[in-house]
Structures are given as structure tokens and as C-alpha cells.
Enzyme design. Sequence first.
Site, PDB file in Angstrom:
ATOM      1  N   TRP A  22       0.518   8.838  -1.032  1.00  0.00           N
ATOM      2  CA  TRP A  22       1.263   7.626  -1.357  1.00  0.00           C
ATOM      3  C   TRP A  22       2.284   7.865  -2.455  1.00  0.00           C
ATOM      4  O   TRP A  22       3.350   7.245  -2.472  1.00  0.00           O
ATOM      5  CB  TRP A  22       0.288   6.500  -1.711  1.00  0.00           C
ATOM      6  CG  TRP A  22      -0.552   6.152  -0.526  1.00  0.00           C
ATOM      7  CD1 TRP A  22      -1.884   6.360  -0.358  1.00  0.00           C
ATOM      8  CD2 TRP A  22      -0.078   5.599   0.717  1.00  0.00           C
ATOM      9  NE1 TRP A  22      -2.281   5.961   0.897  1.00  0.00           N
ATOM     10  CE2 TRP A  22      -1.200   5.487   1.575  1.00  0.00           C
ATOM     11  CE3 TRP A  22       1.172   5.181   1.173  1.00  0.00           C
ATOM     12  CZ2 TRP A  22      -1.095   4.977   2.869  1.00  0.00           C
ATOM     13  CZ3 TRP A  22       1.273   4.672   2.457  1.00  0.00           C
ATOM     14  CH2 TRP A  22       0.154   4.573   3.284  1.00  0.00           C
TER      15      TRP A  22
ATOM     16  N   ASP B 112       1.094   1.738  -8.806  1.00  0.00           N
ATOM     17  CA  ASP B 112       0.620   1.353  -7.484  1.00  0.00           C
ATOM     18  C   ASP B 112      -0.900   1.349  -7.578  1.00  0.00           C
ATOM     19  O   ASP B 112      -1.541   2.397  -7.583  1.00  0.00           O
ATOM     20  CB  ASP B 112       1.114   2.356  -6.437  1.00  0.00           C
ATOM     21  CG  ASP B 112       0.554   2.067  -5.045  1.00  0.00           C
ATOM     22  OD1 ASP B 112      -0.255   1.136  -4.898  1.00  0.00           O
ATOM     23  OD2 ASP B 112       0.930   2.795  -4.112  1.00  0.00           O
TER      24      ASP B 112
ATOM     25  N   LYS C  92      -7.342  -3.869   0.716  1.00  0.00           N
ATOM     26  CA  LYS C  92      -8.429  -2.991   0.323  1.00  0.00           C
ATOM     27  C   LYS C  92      -9.452  -3.740  -0.540  1.00  0.00           C
ATOM     28  O   LYS C  92     -10.612  -3.826  -0.193  1.00  0.00           O
ATOM     29  CB  LYS C  92      -7.878  -1.766  -0.395  1.00  0.00           C
ATOM     30  CG  LYS C  92      -6.871  -1.004   0.475  1.00  0.00           C
ATOM     31  CD  LYS C  92      -6.208   0.142  -0.256  1.00  0.00           C
ATOM     32  CE  LYS C  92      -5.070   0.743   0.559  1.00  0.00           C
ATOM     33  NZ  LYS C  92      -5.524   1.339   1.831  1.00  0.00           N
TER      34      LYS C  92
END
Length: 361
Positions: free
Chosen positions: A102, A172, A196
Site C-alpha cells: 500500500w 494511512d 476492515k
Amino acid sequence: MTQVFNFSAGPAVLPREVLLQVQQELTDWHGTGMCVMEMSHRGKEFTQIIHEAEADLRQLMGIPSNYKVLFLQGGAHFQFSMLPLNLARQDDTVDYVNTGHWSKIAIKEARRYANVNIAASSEDRNFSYVPDEAGWKKTANAAYLHYCSNETIGGVEFPFIPDAGNVPLICDMSSNILSKPVDVSKFGLIYAGAQKNIGPSGLTLAIVREDLLGRARPETPTMLDYKVQADGESLYNTPPTFAIYVAGLVFKWLLAQGGVRAIEQRNIEKAALLYETIDASGGFYHCPVDRANRSRMNVAFTLGDESLDDAFLEGAKARELLQLKGHRSVGGMRASIYNAMTVEGVRALTDYMREFASSKG
């Protein structure tokens, strides 16, 4: 409802209590005769839902009053563009820490809008650790410093909050938000996809310090301007109303569990159970991540004999232990044990892992 243990990395398991409440309220929210999906996003009913969700999130995370909470769309992927468009100019330098999949995608997108300096990277060891901050090469006047606090695919988690000095720190936090206490005041901006630890996919949270609003480039699309979203109280256009509603229920569930500090202790227990099983297997299972940087949310591991992978997954499925296959880019296995995963679920997995190892040993 069929009882299975879902170890998906996302969209991920939701608290059973929340799902049951959604089921109960689906066709008639609080006596209105309407489903939340049918309500006007500007009506008093949804206004109550979104205001309560924000208030509960602020309580859970201790969000200071000089931060705006934004309920956005587009996932964390959209933030990879939204961030530099709002906080950097074309000739600015932005610092990124590269600790996995990511991070790499965020870096690639940022290069479209600014000069990217890789302040640190763990690519030299296949993203199996977090680089020691003492060796980072930061830019003194960077527009911001960005990192991903938990790499979902590799199972690498930061055990510390970086020191960005006077530079805005951006995180993030998609896969470990609300899993442990965080000092929000150390950040300029936190963003997280909901799917999530928060709720359904389609919702993204951004927690933005107010002094960073109003900096968007002139060419920034209106919908991607943090200030526009903040001024509109996340209602500039129709938001993902049902996802916000479910997220609000998850926030209330977390408060009922004792808040973030209490859920952290449960997460520590779950992760310890799983990692201890891996480490005690005599090499039958292996976790490639440095011990100090092992994720509490996403436990990545391999079997010493990868020819047993399919048999392991088939046996797990027969035990109703689902979605344990690792990401296609790295292979192996991955057990995602977010807040909603129970200790019972992790014990069922570790019992199976020991039995499988014994049967093949």
C-alpha cells in the site's frame, strides 16, 4: 445465522451484535417505517445518525476539537490522490516511507502531483520490517511525511508514531484504526478505508487538522477538496449513508466493549495466541516479519512445505475457518484478526493449525 470464522483482510468480519441490529432495523429504523438506505441524507433522521457517529468516533479516539472528521467515498485509494492535491504543489517535495504494497501504490500516485522523496524503505528485505527511524532521510521542508501504519498484505505494523517535526504527519491507518489508542494530535491527517475495522466498504474516514484545510490546488476537483467536504459536514453530495449508519453502530459496539484500550488488550491476546502457535511449530509454520513489527491485525505466515497449502486451506474450510489464503502477490496464508474477530475464532484456528501440523509431521 450460520456461525463461521471469517479471517478476510477486507471487506472483513463485522461484530455479530451489529449485524443483528442491522437486521432488526433494516425495514424500520427507530419507528420511522424506513430503511436507512431510503432516507434523505439531509433529513433529521440521518442527521442524527451521522452526528452520533462523529461524536462516538471522537470519544473513542480522543479527537481534539481542532480536527474535522470527514465521512468520504472512494476508499483509501482516493486519498492517495486527494492528499497531494490538497497539501502539496507540483514543485513541492513530499516524504514517504515505503513498507509494502500500500505504501508503493500511494507513492506511485503521489509522483503524479509532486516530487517524492523515499525517506525510508524496507524493500531490501522484502518488506519484512519497519526501518529504524534514526536512519530515515527526511526532507526539512517537505509538504508532509506519509506512512502506512499497518501493511495489510505483508503483516507489518509500526510499533511507534514517527517524529515529523514541523512537517504534517500523514497516516494511512486503514487496517489498524481503532485497534489501539493513538494520539491524534501528533498527526496532520489520518485516513482509513472502513472495510476492515469500521464497517462496510464504500466509506472512508479522514481526520484532518483544521489548519490544513483550504490549501487545495486550483485545479483540484471540487469533490476532492477537504475544505469543501468539511464545510459541507460530509454532506456536500449524497454520502454512503448506509455505510455510515453501520459504522456508527460499530462505534457504539466498541464503546460498549470498554473502548479502544479494552479492545487493544483483546487484540494483544489474539495476536499472541496465533504467533505463539506459529513459533512453536518447529518450522512447520513460519512468519517472515521481524518480531518487533508483527501486525496484530494481519498475521501473515507460510507453511514450510508449500505443497501442503491447498490441503491446509481445504481442511480449514471444512472447519468453517474461512478466507485464510494469502494475497496473490505474496502467497502463503494470512489470518486477519480485526477487532470483530473473537478470541474463540482465533483459538479455533490455532487448534486446527496444531492438529494439521501433527497430522502431516
